[in-house]
Enzyme design. Structure first.
Site, PDB file in Angstrom:
ATOM      1  N   PRO A   1       0.802  -1.352   0.023  1.00 29.13           N
ATOM      2  CA  PRO A   1      -0.077  -0.053   0.216  1.00 29.13           C
ATOM      3  C   PRO A   1       0.956   1.324  -0.096  1.00 29.13           C
ATOM      4  CG  PRO A   1      -0.283  -1.200   2.152  1.00 29.13           C
ATOM      5  CD  PRO A   1       0.475  -1.910   1.172  1.00 29.13           C
ATOM      6  N   ASN A   2       0.412   2.202  -0.624  1.00 26.63           N
ATOM      7  CA  ASN A   2       0.849   3.620  -0.914  1.00 26.63           C
ATOM      8  C   ASN A   2       2.093   3.758  -1.812  1.00 26.63           C
ATOM      9  OD1 ASN A   2      -1.057   4.964   0.945  1.00 26.63           O
ATOM     10  ND2 ASN A   2      -0.097   3.528   2.666  1.00 26.63           N
TER      11      ASN A   2
ATOM     12  N   ARG B   1       4.945  10.814  -2.703  1.00 29.36           N
ATOM     13  CA  ARG B   1       4.756  10.742  -1.272  1.00 29.36           C
ATOM     14  C   ARG B   1       5.957  10.869  -0.306  1.00 29.36           C
ATOM     15  NH1 ARG B   1       4.881   4.592   1.064  1.00 29.36           N
ATOM     16  NH2 ARG B   1       4.070   5.128   3.186  1.00 29.36           N
TER      17      ARG B   1
ATOM     18  N   TYR C   1      11.098   8.827   0.790  1.00 31.91           N
ATOM     19  CA  TYR C   1      11.155   7.815  -0.249  1.00 31.91           C
ATOM     20  C   TYR C   1      11.593   8.309  -1.378  1.00 31.91           C
ATOM     21  CZ  TYR C   1       7.937   5.717   3.143  1.00 31.91           C
ATOM     22  OH  TYR C   1       7.542   5.182   4.170  1.00 31.91           O
TER      23      TYR C   1
ATOM     24  N   ASN D   1       8.145  -5.593  -0.877  1.00 27.63           N
ATOM     25  CA  ASN D   1       8.018  -4.328  -0.150  1.00 27.63           C
ATOM     26  C   ASN D   1       6.704  -4.216   0.096  1.00 27.63           C
ATOM     27  OD1 ASN D   1       7.955  -1.904   1.220  1.00 27.63           O
ATOM     28  ND2 ASN D   1       9.221  -0.913  -0.157  1.00 27.63           N
TER      29      ASN D   1
ATOM     30  N   ALA E   1       3.322  -0.756   4.756  1.00 23.70           N
ATOM     31  CA  ALA E   1       2.814  -0.811   5.963  1.00 23.70           C
ATOM     32  C   ALA E   1       2.442  -2.056   6.432  1.00 23.70           C
ATOM     33  CB  ALA E   1       1.461   0.342   6.290  1.00 23.70           C
TER      34      ALA E   1
ATOM     35  N   HIS F   1       4.123  -4.577   9.048  1.00 28.87           N
ATOM     36  CA  HIS F   1       4.199  -4.473  10.560  1.00 28.87           C
ATOM     37  C   HIS F   1       3.215  -5.197  11.283  1.00 28.87           C
ATOM     38  CE1 HIS F   1       7.247  -1.430   9.344  1.00 28.87           C
ATOM     39  NE2 HIS F   1       6.220  -0.665   8.861  1.00 28.87           N
TER      40      HIS F   1
ATOM     41  N   ASP G   1       1.999 -15.601   6.493  1.00 35.61           N
ATOM     42  CA  ASP G   1       1.285 -16.993   6.117  1.00 35.61           C
ATOM     43  C   ASP G   1       1.497 -17.390   4.663  1.00 35.61           C
ATOM     44  OD1 ASP G   1       0.969 -17.333   8.912  1.00 35.61           O
ATOM     45  OD2 ASP G   1      -1.348 -17.434   8.764  1.00 35.61           O
TER      46      ASP G   1
ATOM     47  N   GLU H   1      12.658  -9.491   1.613  1.00 35.81           N
ATOM     48  CA  GLU H   1      11.924  -8.055   2.013  1.00 35.81           C
ATOM     49  C   GLU H   1      12.821  -6.930   1.894  1.00 35.81           C
ATOM     50  OE1 GLU H   1      11.779  -7.994   6.490  1.00 35.81           O
ATOM     51  OE2 GLU H   1      10.129  -6.548   6.346  1.00 35.81           O
TER      52      GLU H   1
ATOM     53  N   HIS I   1      12.857  -2.698   1.929  1.00 37.21           N
ATOM     54  CA  HIS I   1      12.459  -1.374   2.366  1.00 37.21           C
ATOM     55  C   HIS I   1      13.219  -0.212   1.614  1.00 37.21           C
ATOM     56  CE1 HIS I   1       9.161  -3.214   4.569  1.00 37.21           C
ATOM     57  NE2 HIS I   1      10.026  -3.833   5.317  1.00 37.21           N
TER      58      HIS I   1
ATOM     59  N   ARG J   1      13.092   4.607  12.427  1.00 40.02           N
ATOM     60  CA  ARG J   1      11.849   5.506  12.299  1.00 40.02           C
ATOM     61  C   ARG J   1      11.155   5.184  13.814  1.00 40.02           C
ATOM     62  NH1 ARG J   1       9.399   5.195   6.494  1.00 40.02           N
ATOM     63  NH2 ARG J   1       8.035   6.740   7.364  1.00 40.02           N
TER      64      ARG J   1
HETATM   65  C1  DHK Z   1       7.399   1.659   3.066  1.00 36.51           C
HETATM   66  C2  DHK Z   1       6.169   1.785   3.788  1.00 36.51           C
HETATM   67  O1  DHK Z   1       5.041   2.219   2.918  1.00 36.51           O
HETATM   68  C3  DHK Z   1       6.024   2.015   5.120  1.00 36.51           C
HETATM   69  O2  DHK Z   1       4.961   1.959   5.856  1.00 36.51           O
HETATM   70  C4  DHK Z   1       6.951   1.194   5.753  1.00 36.51           C
HETATM   71  C5  DHK Z   1       8.630   1.024   3.837  1.00 36.51           C
HETATM   72  C6  DHK Z   1       8.686   1.307   5.315  1.00 36.51           C
HETATM   73  C7  DHK Z   1       9.655   1.660   2.908  1.00 36.51           C
HETATM   74  O3  DHK Z   1      10.526   1.951   3.437  1.00 36.51           O
HETATM   75  O4  DHK Z   1      10.122   1.261   1.770  1.00 36.51           O
HETATM   76  O5  DHK Z   1       7.165   1.499   7.292  1.00 36.51           O
END
Ligand code: DHK
Length: 188
Positions: free
Chosen positions: A53-54, A61, A66, A117, A120, A123, A130, A141, A143, A150
């Site tokens: 997401p996002n 963003r 990022y 990736n 969120a 977390h 699973d 994984e 990020h 953070r």
């Molecule tokens: C990206 C997100 O959207 C956050 O919710 C994570 C991660 C970190 C990233 O650093 O790529 O906490």
């Protein structure tokens, strides 16, 4: 390749005449063995690259966290690295946990590895945990930021326990590193 499970033999110091229940379930070697992770790698060069997401908003963003590269740029970094290793990236992004899970399921028996990736979902999304646990192959994984540096709620990853490894905090270079890690793992 999965190392053979270590043999664990229950100690047997009691009187040999005492009748005991079947303790074979304590024998690690009796546990079901998952297929070798490199089985699919022998027939597939596909690496599933998943964004949660996002991350469709990358570039707009919170650029101070990022950066200004877009999601397409990140996929392009990964694809360039994959080309060097004769791997093929199949990329998907979703803001929905169930959709990401469907992609992980769809990778079973088809893709050699997964780079994820989870945004969120990292977390708290145990259902993604699973789903990844049911995938036989390397899982990386990634990020962009370093969640451990953070807010405290970002310090927990429910994905890390089922990942082969995690790469955090290296921005776009993390994707290059992830592909290289996958290639090294698949090469044995
Ligand atoms: C990206 C997100 O959207 C956050 O919710 C994570 C991660 C970190 C990233 O650093 O790529 O906490």
């Amino acid at each position: 390749m999965v190392d053979a499970a270590p043999e664990v033999v229950a100690s047997d110091t009691d009187d040999a005449d005492i009748e005991r229940p079947d303790r074979s379930c304590l024998h690690v070697a009796n546990l079901p063995v998952r297929p070798r992770p490199d089985t699919i790698a022998e027939v597939s060069d596909l690496v599933l690259l998943l964004h949660g997401p996002n991350l469709n908003l990358l570039g707009e963003r919170e650029p101070h966290i990022y950066g200004t590269d877009t999601l397409d740029d990140y996929v392009a970094f990964a694809t360039a690295a994959a080309d060097e290793h004769d791997l093929t990236i199949e990329a998907h992004q979703s803001n929905f946990e169930g959709e990401l899970i469907q992609h992980v399921h769809g990778a079973r028996g088809r893709c050699a590895a997964i780079i994820i990736n989870p945004g969120a979902f990292t977390h708290y999304a145990w259902a993604i945990h699973d789903a990844l646990a049911a995938f036989d192959g390397p899982v990386v994984e990634v990020h962009i930021s370093n969640p451990n540096a953070r807010e405290p709620w970002r310090h927990t990853s429910v994905i890390a326990p089922v990942a082969t490894g995690s790469i955090v905090g290296f921005g776009k270079h993390g994707y290059d590193l992830a592909v290289r890690a996958v290639a090294a793992k698949l090469a044995g």
